[in-house]
Design a protein around this motif. Structure first.
Motif, PDB file in Angstrom:
ATOM      1  N   GLN A 192      80.208 185.683 -48.732  1.00  0.00           N
ATOM      2  CA  GLN A 192      80.969 184.495 -49.352  1.00  0.00           C
ATOM      3  C   GLN A 192      82.537 184.857 -49.074  1.00  0.00           C
ATOM      4  O   GLN A 192      83.356 183.686 -48.728  1.00  0.00           O
ATOM      5  CB  GLN A 192      80.665 184.374 -50.906  1.00  0.00           C
ATOM      6  CG  GLN A 192      81.248 182.999 -51.242  1.00  0.00           C
ATOM      7  CD  GLN A 192      80.888 181.692 -50.898  1.00  0.00           C
ATOM      8  OE1 GLN A 192      79.672 181.672 -50.662  1.00  0.00           O
ATOM      9  NE2 GLN A 192      81.924 180.824 -50.508  1.00  0.00           N
ATOM     10  N   THR A 202      85.195 180.084 -47.201  1.00  0.00           N
ATOM     11  CA  THR A 202      84.845 178.667 -47.855  1.00  0.00           C
ATOM     12  C   THR A 202      84.540 178.642 -49.427  1.00  0.00           C
ATOM     13  O   THR A 202      83.914 179.555 -49.864  1.00  0.00           O
ATOM     14  CB  THR A 202      83.654 178.295 -46.966  1.00  0.00           C
ATOM     15  OG1 THR A 202      83.360 176.760 -47.271  1.00  0.00           O
ATOM     16  CG2 THR A 202      82.526 179.075 -47.158  1.00  0.00           C
ATOM     17  N   GLU A 203      85.000 177.487 -49.787  1.00  0.00           N
ATOM     18  CA  GLU A 203      84.458 176.939 -51.019  1.00  0.00           C
ATOM     19  C   GLU A 203      83.204 176.732 -51.192  1.00  0.00           C
ATOM     20  O   GLU A 203      82.756 176.737 -52.279  1.00  0.00           O
ATOM     21  CB  GLU A 203      85.528 175.881 -51.543  1.00  0.00           C
ATOM     22  CG  GLU A 203      86.988 176.213 -51.890  1.00  0.00           C
ATOM     23  CD  GLU A 203      87.956 175.029 -52.230  1.00  0.00           C
ATOM     24  OE1 GLU A 203      87.180 174.050 -52.605  1.00  0.00           O
ATOM     25  OE2 GLU A 203      88.990 175.318 -52.367  1.00  0.00           O
ATOM     26  N   LEU A 204      82.536 176.309 -50.123  1.00  0.00           N
ATOM     27  CA  LEU A 204      80.996 175.945 -50.197  1.00  0.00           C
ATOM     28  C   LEU A 204      80.301 177.459 -50.383  1.00  0.00           C
ATOM     29  O   LEU A 204      80.714 178.105 -49.717  1.00  0.00           O
ATOM     30  CB  LEU A 204      80.590 175.296 -48.940  1.00  0.00           C
ATOM     31  CG  LEU A 204      81.203 174.119 -48.598  1.00  0.00           C
ATOM     32  CD1 LEU A 204      80.692 173.303 -47.594  1.00  0.00           C
ATOM     33  CD2 LEU A 204      81.017 173.065 -49.559  1.00  0.00           C
ATOM     34  N   LEU A 205      79.287 177.405 -51.280  1.00  0.00           N
ATOM     35  CA  LEU A 205      78.360 178.464 -51.567  1.00  0.00           C
ATOM     36  C   LEU A 205      77.293 179.014 -50.664  1.00  0.00           C
ATOM     37  O   LEU A 205      76.522 179.597 -50.905  1.00  0.00           O
ATOM     38  CB  LEU A 205      77.920 178.563 -53.059  1.00  0.00           C
ATOM     39  CG  LEU A 205      79.136 178.366 -54.008  1.00  0.00           C
ATOM     40  CD1 LEU A 205      78.638 177.906 -55.363  1.00  0.00           C
ATOM     41  CD2 LEU A 205      80.037 179.515 -54.068  1.00  0.00           C
ATOM     42  N   HIS A 206      77.245 178.404 -49.545  1.00  0.00           N
ATOM     43  CA  HIS A 206      76.270 178.182 -48.500  1.00  0.00           C
ATOM     44  C   HIS A 206      76.054 179.830 -48.158  1.00  0.00           C
ATOM     45  O   HIS A 206      74.948 180.440 -48.232  1.00  0.00           O
ATOM     46  CB  HIS A 206      76.177 177.463 -47.498  1.00  0.00           C
ATOM     47  CG  HIS A 206      76.272 175.864 -47.671  1.00  0.00           C
ATOM     48  ND1 HIS A 206      75.230 175.413 -48.618  1.00  0.00           N
ATOM     49  CD2 HIS A 206      77.085 174.827 -47.252  1.00  0.00           C
ATOM     50  CE1 HIS A 206      75.485 174.057 -48.888  1.00  0.00           C
ATOM     51  NE2 HIS A 206      76.401 173.847 -48.009  1.00  0.00           N
TER      52      HIS A 206
END
Length: 263
Positions: free
Chosen positions: A36, A41-45
């Motif tokens: 992460q 990125t702020e997305l947690l993918h």
């Protein structure tokens, strides 16, 4: 201290296995957090995808050199499942924080996959209450075997499904870990735990045990350690003793009493 369930399930290696599970999940969470951060990125993918794979891989590598260990990879699954001494380990995240109790844990956020349903059907504990079918004979027929179900047939009949439920998030990491056995109640992934107990994590206070969890071996329950209460005696009145009247152990039966009981 180890519980009776842990010793009966894993034998003398129970402590080593319990510690190995905690270390494997901690490593998987650390790898997911690193992914992460690297992704920026702020997305947690990145966190979610890494954790999904690494939790299975970390368990497999942790117990790879232990005797009586095998892995199985059902068709359509990207992950290898660890079978340790006849116990199939299945980790899943039940919550992102401590606001959700493991008692209300569900397998996934939607309908359980065919693999998960096959695991519970073949290796889960026997349901405490069998569900009744109301659709006639046709509705009671078993569902056709899926490829995942057929792939699990090579495992011995005595294989037991051991669930490893954990709570975590990308910021705080690994919060709590539990293991035990449960039955799958419905197609929403709801569980009924037959046994569930916490796994200690390094540097954290132990989680509060659930009601009904067996006490560790060699440790009596609080009730067993308490003093035996002395029942209060109600002596017979002097009048009854002087006149040799028989003792009245129950209240006289009233003919209308049954009507008041609603029967």
């Amino acid at each position: 201290m180890l519980s009776t369930w842990a010793l009966e399930t894993f034998g003398p290696r129970a402590e080593q296995i319990r510690q190995g599970v905690a270390e494997a999940l901690a490593l998987a969470l650390e790898n997911a957090q690193d992914a992460q951060k690297t992704a920026q990125t702020e997305l947690l993918h990145p966190f979610g995808f890494t954790l999904m794979s690494r939790k299975f891989e970390a368990l497999a590598s942790t117990f790879a050199d232990m005797p009586d260990v095998e892995t199985v990879k059902p068709p359509g699954s990207q992950h290898e499942l660890v079978v340790l001494g006849g116990n199939l380990l299945f980790p899943f995240r039940y919550a992102k924080d401590r606001s959700v109790s493991v008692v209300t844990a569900r397998i996934g956020d939607g309908r359980p996959s065919g693999l998960v349903q096959a695991l519970f059907t073949r290796f889960g504990p026997r349901p405490w209450a069998e569900q009744l079918t109301l659709g006639g004979v046709e509705a009671a027929l078993p569902e056709p075997a899926t490829p995942a179900d057929r792939a699990l047939t090579r495992l011995p009949e005595g294989t037991r499904l051991v669930l490893i439920a954990y709570a975590c998030n990308a910021r705080a990491g690994l919060l709590d870990v539990w293991w035990g056995e449960a039955e799958l109640l419905d197609r929403t992934g709801s569980l009924r735990w037959h046994h569930c107990e916490p796994i200690p994590l390094a540097g954290q206070a132990p989680a509060v045990e659930l009601p009904g969890v067996a006490a560790p071996v060699g440790e009596a329950s609080a009730f067993a350690r308490g003093a035996m209460p002395a029942p209060a005696l109600n002596p017979r009145p002097p009048y009854e003793r002087a006149n040799a009247l028989p003792p009245m152990s129950e209240a006289p039966y009233a003919p209308d009493a049954a009507a008041d009981e609603g029967r």
